[in-house]
Every structure is written in C-alpha cells, then in structure tokens.
Design an enzyme around this catalytic site. Structure first.
Site, mmCIF file in Angstrom:
data_model
loop_
_atom_site.group_PDB
_atom_site.id
_atom_site.type_symbol
_atom_site.label_atom_id
_atom_site.label_comp_id
_atom_site.label_asym_id
_atom_site.label_seq_id
_atom_site.Cartn_x
_atom_site.Cartn_y
_atom_site.Cartn_z
ATOM 1 N N HIS A 121 71.722 45.690 10.165
ATOM 2 C CA HIS A 121 70.374 45.233 9.779
ATOM 3 C C HIS A 121 70.458 43.655 9.489
ATOM 4 O O HIS A 121 69.294 43.108 9.426
ATOM 5 C CB HIS A 121 69.773 45.850 8.794
ATOM 6 C CG HIS A 121 69.524 47.195 8.982
ATOM 7 N ND1 HIS A 121 68.774 47.686 10.027
ATOM 8 C CD2 HIS A 121 69.734 48.594 8.191
ATOM 9 C CE1 HIS A 121 68.455 49.112 9.710
ATOM 10 N NE2 HIS A 121 69.473 49.679 8.820
ATOM 11 N N ASP A 158 72.898 54.744 14.660
ATOM 12 C CA ASP A 158 72.728 54.927 13.423
ATOM 13 C C ASP A 158 70.961 55.464 13.552
ATOM 14 O O ASP A 158 70.388 55.209 14.512
ATOM 15 C CB ASP A 158 72.567 53.568 12.662
ATOM 16 C CG ASP A 158 72.247 53.745 11.197
ATOM 17 O OD1 ASP A 158 73.402 53.663 10.594
ATOM 18 O OD2 ASP A 158 71.357 53.603 10.727
ATOM 19 N N HIS A 160 68.456 54.738 11.736
ATOM 20 C CA HIS A 160 67.718 53.430 11.586
ATOM 21 C C HIS A 160 68.050 52.329 12.598
ATOM 22 O O HIS A 160 69.113 51.826 13.306
ATOM 23 C CB HIS A 160 67.927 52.759 10.159
ATOM 24 C CG HIS A 160 67.698 53.661 9.165
ATOM 25 N ND1 HIS A 160 68.624 54.112 8.445
ATOM 26 C CD2 HIS A 160 66.578 53.970 8.333
ATOM 27 C CE1 HIS A 160 68.597 54.900 7.563
ATOM 28 N NE2 HIS A 160 67.092 54.865 7.480
ATOM 29 N N ASP A 241 73.763 58.859 9.646
ATOM 30 C CA ASP A 241 72.492 59.312 8.856
ATOM 31 C C ASP A 241 71.493 60.126 9.758
ATOM 32 O O ASP A 241 70.599 60.345 9.059
ATOM 33 C CB ASP A 241 72.058 58.072 8.019
ATOM 34 C CG ASP A 241 71.812 56.881 8.973
ATOM 35 O OD1 ASP A 241 72.349 56.702 9.960
ATOM 36 O OD2 ASP A 241 71.794 55.574 8.345
#
Length: 305
Positions: A121, A158, A160, A241
């Site tokens: 990120h 991931d 996200h 996740d």
C-alpha cells in the site's frame, strides 16, 4: 528447497493494542514453518539506495524523522511507527532484495520473505495501509535496474488492492502488475479500467463472497496475459486475508484456493523463467488461517515441478 528470509527485528515493529497488523502474525508464520526444510537466512538491512529506487529522498527522510523514541507516531489513519519500526521495514525491503539476488544467482528457484511491515500500500511519498516502503516494487526495480532483466511480473493476491505497487510501477513498462482484490474495499482503487501508463497493469476486482471459483477463473485469464508478456522473474505479493476467516474482508477463499493459485503461478514461472519466483508476505490477520495458508503456499513453492 526454497530460501526463507526473515529476521527477529521485524517483531520490533509494534502497533497499538488491538491493531490487526501485530507481531503475532510473524510468530504464527514462524511456527507454521517450523520443521519445514528451508534454506533459512537473515533478512539484511536495505541500503538507502534501494529505497530510493521507488521513493523520493524527502519521503524517506520524513519517515526517518518521524520514528519516536517511545510509544507511537501515527503516519495515517492506520499506519504507525514505533521505535523499532524503521529497522523492521529496512529488513523487509532488504529481505526482498536479497531474495531477488539469491534467485537470480541460481541459489534456488524460489524464495519466501517472511518480514513485516507489509509494503504493497505504500505509495511513492505516502505511507498507508500498515505499509511504509514498497518492498515488492523495490525488488522488481532491483531485478530490472541492478540485474538488467528486461521484464518482470508482480502478482498480488492480497484481498486489498495493491495501490502502492501500482503507483510505484505505473510508468514502468518493463514490469507487469496484476492484482486481485475484493471490491468495494479499502483502499478503494483497483478498478479494471486502471491499466497503467503502458497497458501493463491488470486489475481483477472480485465481489464480496465470490469465493474461490470466481478467483480461479479471473486468474486463469490474467496468467495467460502474463505468460504472453514472458517475464524473466515473478514476484508475488502474498497476502492471505482473502481467507474466509479473515476479519478484514469477505472473499471466502479456502486454503486450497491459495495452494491452487500458488501452483498456477509456479507453473507459469516454470514455462517462462526457469521457475524463478520470489514471494513476499503481505496481509493475513486471522492467525490460524494465516498459518495454514502460509504452510500451504510454501509447500507448493518447495515442490519439484
């Protein structure tokens, strides 16, 4: 055998109580890999020049100045610095760079970097989403600029969107970036229309609750495009996740889905680049699910194919 890069100093990145990105994640990963035959190495500290492959000097200096003598410094809504955080982040970047070096030197075909904080990120001049520096993007740039590769692929599963990696590689035509992620979900980016400055970005937004079947279909199409790109090295942002038990999202993947995707990536690497894969830990916040998924992921990385 697969090379494992990690370091106990990555445990010194401490988050406030209740924060999901806790040192216990790395403890769970270490326990999951106990007894597994791996070439275990300490992740080195990254040189400053490695950070500057993707981040401007002013940003690196700002992070350095923000490190507190005690307690926490908050960089954004959910990203914190503790006294040991900078050293941990340098180990995380250094581990990726060392893994790239080892795999490209032929010391092993695959490597797994179990460090924290995560990195996908972190944008060029912005820490966010638990991330300080774009570890995988830096590793990709090292492969291209230090080792002289012509093409690399960065594959991010991931839950996200890897907005930071996308930002850092947006203009890099030598790097194909693929991200599957739940949408809608933090950080809000990752629409299929985001394709990079040279059409080398592939985003695979997935509906909440869509499960492993939809994921497999999406990645099969994307991997065909990656194979046509013919990468000379594959890097993986391995976030776990998307598992059904994870508290931060809801894609409902199972351990078998992560094993399938890891196998598909390794098969691609076998066909394109002699099986060279560098995988890097990103998210995963249910400790039992994280441990099970990492064990399955590394088991596939280790297999003779």
């Amino acid at each position: 055998m697969t090379v494992l890069f990690t370091h106990e100093e990555c445990l010194a990145h401490r988050e406030p109580p209740g924060h999901p990105e806790q040192a216990a994640r790395l403890v769970a990963v270490a326990r999951a890999l106990e007894g597994v035959p791996l070439d275990r190495r300490n992740a080195p500290l990254a040189a400053r020049d490695e950070l500057l492959r993707c981040h401007p000097e002013a940003y690196v200096a700002r992070v350095e100045r923000a490190v507190p003598g005690s307690g926490w410094a908050q960089l954004d809504g959910d990203t914190y610095l503790a006294p040991g955080s900078l050293t941990a982040a340098l180990r995380a970047v250094g581990g990726v760079c060392a893994a790239v070096d080892a795999v490209l030197a032929g010391e092993d075909r695959t490597a797994f970097v179990a460090c924290r904080p995560p990195g996908h990120h972190a944008e060029a001049a912005r820490a966010m989403g638990f991330c300080l520096f774009g570890s995988v993007a830096i590793g990709a740039k090292r492969a291209l600029d230090h080792h002289g590769l012509a093409r690399v692929a960065v594959l991010d599963f991931d839950v996200h969107h890897g907005n930071g990696t996308q930002d850092l590689l947006w203009n890099e035509g030598r790097a194909m970036f693929v991200s599957s992620h739940q949408m809608p979900l933090y950080p809000g980016s990752g629409a299929a229309s985001e394709v990079g400055a040279q059409g080398q970005v592939i985003n695979l937004p997935l509906r909440p609750g869509s499960g492993g079947a939809e994921m497999r279909a999406a990645w099969q199409g994307a991997l065909a495009r990656v194979e046509a790109f013919a990468p000379q090295l594959v890097l993986v942002s391995a976030g776990f996740d998307a598992h059904a038990d994870d508290p931060l999202a809801g894609l409902d993947w199972q351990v078998a889905d992560f094993a399938w995707l890891t196998g598909a990536i390794c098969d691609l690497a076998d066909r394109c680049c002699g099986g060279r894969v560098v995988s890097v830990l990103e998210g995963g916040y249910d400790l039992a699910a994280l441990a099970a998924c990492v064990a399955a992921h590394v088991d596939v990385l280790r297999r003779d194919r």
